[in-house]
Design a protein around this motif. Sequence first.
Motif, PDB file in Angstrom:
ATOM      1  N   CYS A  40      42.753  14.099 -20.115  1.00  0.00           N
ATOM      2  CA  CYS A  40      43.153  15.149 -19.664  1.00  0.00           C
ATOM      3  C   CYS A  40      41.965  16.599 -19.865  1.00  0.00           C
ATOM      4  N   LEU A  41      41.709  17.609 -19.305  1.00  0.00           N
ATOM      5  CA  LEU A  41      40.307  18.334 -19.538  1.00  0.00           C
ATOM      6  C   LEU A  41      41.477  19.150 -18.895  1.00  0.00           C
ATOM      7  N   PRO A  42      40.442  20.658 -19.908  1.00  0.00           N
ATOM      8  CA  PRO A  42      40.720  21.854 -19.157  1.00  0.00           C
ATOM      9  C   PRO A  42      40.534  22.070 -18.043  1.00  0.00           C
ATOM     10  N   ALA A  43      41.767  22.607 -17.521  1.00  0.00           N
ATOM     11  CA  ALA A  43      41.010  23.218 -15.159  1.00  0.00           C
ATOM     12  C   ALA A  43      40.275  24.934 -15.361  1.00  0.00           C
ATOM     13  N   GLN A  44      39.172  24.009 -15.943  1.00  0.00           N
ATOM     14  CA  GLN A  44      37.583  24.930 -15.443  1.00  0.00           C
ATOM     15  C   GLN A  44      37.007  23.994 -14.955  1.00  0.00           C
ATOM     16  N   VAL A  45      36.310  24.792 -13.951  1.00  0.00           N
ATOM     17  CA  VAL A  45      34.666  24.038 -13.343  1.00  0.00           C
ATOM     18  C   VAL A  45      34.164  23.333 -14.413  1.00  0.00           C
ATOM     19  N   ASP A  46      33.893  23.451 -15.495  1.00  0.00           N
ATOM     20  CA  ASP A  46      33.023  22.968 -16.506  1.00  0.00           C
ATOM     21  C   ASP A  46      33.494  21.313 -16.617  1.00  0.00           C
ATOM     22  N   SER A  47      34.908  21.206 -16.455  1.00  0.00           N
ATOM     23  CA  SER A  47      35.522  20.075 -16.624  1.00  0.00           C
ATOM     24  C   SER A  47      35.033  18.862 -15.299  1.00  0.00           C
ATOM     25  N   VAL A  48      34.019  19.238 -14.180  1.00  0.00           N
ATOM     26  CA  VAL A  48      34.208  18.364 -13.006  1.00  0.00           C
ATOM     27  C   VAL A  48      33.252  17.238 -13.749  1.00  0.00           C
ATOM     28  N   PRO A  49      32.499  17.563 -13.727  1.00  0.00           N
ATOM     29  CA  PRO A  49      30.749  16.468 -14.500  1.00  0.00           C
ATOM     30  C   PRO A  49      31.592  16.507 -15.585  1.00  0.00           C
ATOM     31  N   ILE A  50      32.322  16.351 -16.497  1.00  0.00           N
ATOM     32  CA  ILE A  50      32.527  15.823 -17.762  1.00  0.00           C
ATOM     33  C   ILE A  50      34.314  14.447 -17.261  1.00  0.00           C
ATOM     34  N   ALA A  51      34.572  14.821 -16.124  1.00  0.00           N
ATOM     35  CA  ALA A  51      35.691  14.060 -15.122  1.00  0.00           C
ATOM     36  C   ALA A  51      34.692  12.964 -14.124  1.00  0.00           C
ATOM     37  N   ARG A  52      33.560  13.579 -13.857  1.00  0.00           N
ATOM     38  CA  ARG A  52      32.724  12.247 -13.477  1.00  0.00           C
ATOM     39  C   ARG A  52      31.690  11.489 -13.941  1.00  0.00           C
ATOM     40  N   GLN A  53      31.635  11.795 -15.587  1.00  0.00           N
ATOM     41  CA  GLN A  53      30.978  11.139 -16.600  1.00  0.00           C
ATOM     42  C   GLN A  53      31.978  10.064 -17.229  1.00  0.00           C
ATOM     43  N   TYR A  54      33.023  10.397 -17.542  1.00  0.00           N
ATOM     44  CA  TYR A  54      34.314   9.577 -18.294  1.00  0.00           C
ATOM     45  C   TYR A  54      34.476   9.062 -17.120  1.00  0.00           C
ATOM     46  N   VAL A  55      34.895   8.897 -15.643  1.00  0.00           N
ATOM     47  CA  VAL A  55      34.912   7.875 -14.655  1.00  0.00           C
ATOM     48  C   VAL A  55      33.558   7.225 -15.057  1.00  0.00           C
ATOM     49  N   ARG A  56      32.835   8.107 -14.793  1.00  0.00           N
ATOM     50  CA  ARG A  56      30.987   6.869 -14.657  1.00  0.00           C
ATOM     51  C   ARG A  56      31.144   5.429 -15.772  1.00  0.00           C
ATOM     52  N   LEU A  57      31.829   5.629 -16.861  1.00  0.00           N
ATOM     53  CA  LEU A  57      31.471   4.749 -17.953  1.00  0.00           C
ATOM     54  C   LEU A  57      32.416   3.310 -17.811  1.00  0.00           C
ATOM     55  N   LEU A  58      33.722   4.657 -16.874  1.00  0.00           N
ATOM     56  CA  LEU A  58      34.858   3.727 -17.393  1.00  0.00           C
ATOM     57  C   LEU A  58      34.673   2.194 -16.232  1.00  0.00           C
ATOM     58  N   LEU A  59      33.772   2.117 -14.816  1.00  0.00           N
ATOM     59  CA  LEU A  59      33.041   1.666 -13.644  1.00  0.00           C
ATOM     60  C   LEU A  59      31.922   1.104 -14.240  1.00  0.00           C
ATOM     61  N   GLN A  60      31.208   1.352 -15.527  1.00  0.00           N
ATOM     62  CA  GLN A  60      29.760   0.348 -15.542  1.00  0.00           C
ATOM     63  C   GLN A  60      30.173  -0.492 -16.273  1.00  0.00           C
ATOM     64  N   VAL A  61      31.662  -0.887 -16.992  1.00  0.00           N
ATOM     65  CA  VAL A  61      32.400  -1.985 -17.496  1.00  0.00           C
ATOM     66  C   VAL A  61      32.837  -3.051 -16.502  1.00  0.00           C
ATOM     67  N   VAL A  62      33.326  -1.969 -15.238  1.00  0.00           N
ATOM     68  CA  VAL A  62      33.913  -3.444 -14.501  1.00  0.00           C
ATOM     69  C   VAL A  62      33.204  -3.611 -12.980  1.00  0.00           C
ATOM     70  N   GLU A  63      31.988  -3.253 -13.446  1.00  0.00           N
ATOM     71  CA  GLU A  63      31.147  -2.794 -12.078  1.00  0.00           C
ATOM     72  C   GLU A  63      31.597  -3.166 -10.420  1.00  0.00           C
ATOM     73  N   HIS A  64      32.846  -2.181 -10.348  1.00  0.00           N
ATOM     74  CA  HIS A  64      33.079  -1.995  -9.507  1.00  0.00           C
ATOM     75  C   HIS A  64      31.776  -1.449  -8.289  1.00  0.00           C
ATOM     76  N   ALA A  65      31.849  -2.726  -6.905  1.00  0.00           N
ATOM     77  CA  ALA A  65      31.056  -1.786  -6.226  1.00  0.00           C
ATOM     78  C   ALA A  65      31.299  -0.373  -5.463  1.00  0.00           C
ATOM     79  N   GLN A  66      32.262  -0.503  -5.553  1.00  0.00           N
ATOM     80  CA  GLN A  66      32.605   1.843  -4.869  1.00  0.00           C
ATOM     81  C   GLN A  66      32.040   2.870  -5.882  1.00  0.00           C
TER      82      GLN A  66
END
Length: 135
Positions: free
Chosen positions: A11-37
Amino acid sequence: MKPPCLLGQICLPAQVDSVPIARQYVRLLLQVVEHAQADDALLLVSELVTNAVRHSDSGRLPDGRVAVAVANYDGTLHVDVIDAGSTGHQPRVCTDVGLDSGGGRGLWLVQELAGDADRPRRLVPADGTVKRHSL
């Protein structure tokens, strides 16, 4: 069939600065499962969090928040972006964006990457909007 697995949520503040934080968070999650997409999922998150910040009531409120939840269900990745909804606007896919326009393609990209006839789905709970997409 495997049971659904919540990979994580943030959960992040609804600010433009949160967009790269959300993207980085999801990137880290997906490294664990190695999802093809994973790359498609990162683009979806970027577009949807940006839309939530720019167009929902979350981005208009001084303490507005945007949440991102990622789950893996039997090999399908589910990404939810949750915001406060909008009292005056419904999300829509723009089909008439000019070639020189710097915006207006976000939901079109989401639809192209994650869409079939019934996606993107828009659920409207009492307290906001959930944009759910699957890859």
